[in-house]
Design a protein around this motif. Sequence first.
Motif, mmCIF file in Angstrom:
data_model
loop_
_atom_site.group_PDB
_atom_site.id
_atom_site.type_symbol
_atom_site.label_atom_id
_atom_site.label_comp_id
_atom_site.label_asym_id
_atom_site.label_seq_id
_atom_site.Cartn_x
_atom_site.Cartn_y
_atom_site.Cartn_z
ATOM 1 N N PHE A 50 -0.670 7.928 -2.024
ATOM 2 C CA PHE A 50 -0.583 6.553 -1.539
ATOM 3 C C PHE A 50 0.856 6.041 -1.688
ATOM 4 O O PHE A 50 1.787 6.687 -1.235
ATOM 5 C CB PHE A 50 -1.610 5.672 -2.263
ATOM 6 N N GLY A 51 1.071 4.896 -2.345
ATOM 7 C CA GLY A 51 2.409 4.329 -2.450
ATOM 8 C C GLY A 51 3.397 5.184 -3.207
ATOM 9 O O GLY A 51 4.606 5.073 -3.014
ATOM 10 N N ALA A 52 2.907 6.050 -4.101
ATOM 11 C CA ALA A 52 3.807 6.914 -4.864
ATOM 12 C C ALA A 52 4.234 8.146 -4.083
ATOM 13 O O ALA A 52 5.113 8.893 -4.538
ATOM 14 C CB ALA A 52 3.139 7.336 -6.180
ATOM 15 N N GLY A 53 3.638 8.380 -2.910
ATOM 16 C CA GLY A 53 3.920 9.591 -2.150
ATOM 17 C C GLY A 53 5.385 9.740 -1.765
ATOM 18 O O GLY A 53 5.956 10.829 -1.881
ATOM 19 N N GLY A 83 0.802 -1.215 0.000
ATOM 20 C CA GLY A 83 0.000 0.000 0.000
ATOM 21 C C GLY A 83 0.833 1.261 0.000
ATOM 22 O O GLY A 83 1.731 1.438 -0.826
ATOM 23 N N CYS A 84 0.545 2.151 0.918
ATOM 24 C CA CYS A 84 1.254 3.434 0.998
ATOM 25 C C CYS A 84 2.720 3.265 1.390
ATOM 26 O O CYS A 84 3.511 4.190 1.233
ATOM 27 C CB CYS A 84 0.556 4.359 2.002
ATOM 28 N N ALA A 85 3.082 2.088 1.890
ATOM 29 C CA ALA A 85 4.475 1.798 2.251
ATOM 30 C C ALA A 85 5.149 0.928 1.200
ATOM 31 O O ALA A 85 6.221 0.371 1.445
ATOM 32 C CB ALA A 85 4.530 1.111 3.615
ATOM 33 N N PHE A 114 2.753 3.858 6.540
ATOM 34 C CA PHE A 114 1.894 2.725 6.899
ATOM 35 C C PHE A 114 0.886 2.515 5.792
ATOM 36 O O PHE A 114 0.612 3.415 4.992
ATOM 37 C CB PHE A 114 1.210 2.941 8.256
ATOM 38 N N ALA A 115 0.321 1.305 5.731
ATOM 39 C CA ALA A 115 -0.519 0.931 4.602
ATOM 40 C C ALA A 115 -1.937 0.588 5.049
ATOM 41 O O ALA A 115 -2.161 0.073 6.150
ATOM 42 C CB ALA A 115 0.081 -0.270 3.882
#
Length: 346
Positions: free
Chosen positions: A300-303, A124-126, A328-329
């Motif tokens: 999200f993950g690209a942040g 995910g975001c990680a 965190f995801a």
Amino acid sequence: MDFTDPGLSRPPVSLIDVASYLPGEPVGTEYFTPYMRSDRMAKNVMFRSPKARHHVDRDETAMDMVARAVEPLIERHGAQAVSGVDVLLTHSQLPYNPIVGCGPEVARRLGMRPGWVLDIQTGGCAAFVYMMSLARMILQTTDARSALIATIANTAGPVFTHPDIRKLAQAPVPGDGCGVGLLVKNNDAPILDVECRTYPEFAGDMDFNTGSERKWWEPGEGQGCVSFSESKITKVFARGNRLVPEVALEVCARIGVKGRDIDTFVTNQPNRLFLRNWHDALELPAERHPDTFDRCGNLFGAGIPVTLDAENQAGRLRNGSVVLMSAFAHAGDFAGAAAVRWGAAR
């Protein structure tokens, strides 16, 4: 400070460069305001809108986004540095084809023939940190010499602009974009340490539904979206506040630095309150915690890679400095952190 790779006998792996791509022109919040419902959820700090975000076009694929993001890497390192990579890892938020991941098509588009091609759905975001960890492990334990990792955020335009979804409080928050990283088995810009943790007790807490009994893949009425309740938001907010500093400080402890001594802290970019709470937890001033939320929304993950690239191109990441990443995801089922001695090209 001694930044010895905890693997000791394992060769060092470096994040030698990052690059990114944001599609189209910025989309202002006024795009959403005529349609938004007035409800309590819209006032929640989790859904306070950024000033702008980017939306990928309907016909622009995840593979197109990676190809655009990689262009600066090719300009700086030559085509062979990308076409010759041994490991390709991709994380696509919205798979273009639900059966086939985007990795093989990315490899074809970039003229690659890697020995390892993995589409990573988890993280995910990680995901960028998670893929750094996986790429480092593969490079350290095989004959592979280089890796390309790519995170693609591509739901803002294709999903959050649907007529029913556009009205929701969360619709203006996401943005689209792609971030990539080039890793090489050398000591030029070494990954100092990585910490990845899975929290299975929180798995399944992120609910994706159509607002009806229809499954997302079945025909019928209703538009699919991640749904939220106030009680769920409260739980996710508490987890996020805890998990990101927790894994970040674990990495700091292992490389022998205090959180407040980190040169640059880069996290995922979900909302302004998380960002403030996270740098406060590490006792860092806001200027050492770059913020792209108002320009890009929640990527999200690209942040992380998009923010890293923005800071690097602006000349704000000093070579030899310690850059700490943490995220965190989903609803808290995964968190990761990584520290790098910065040395990326620009």
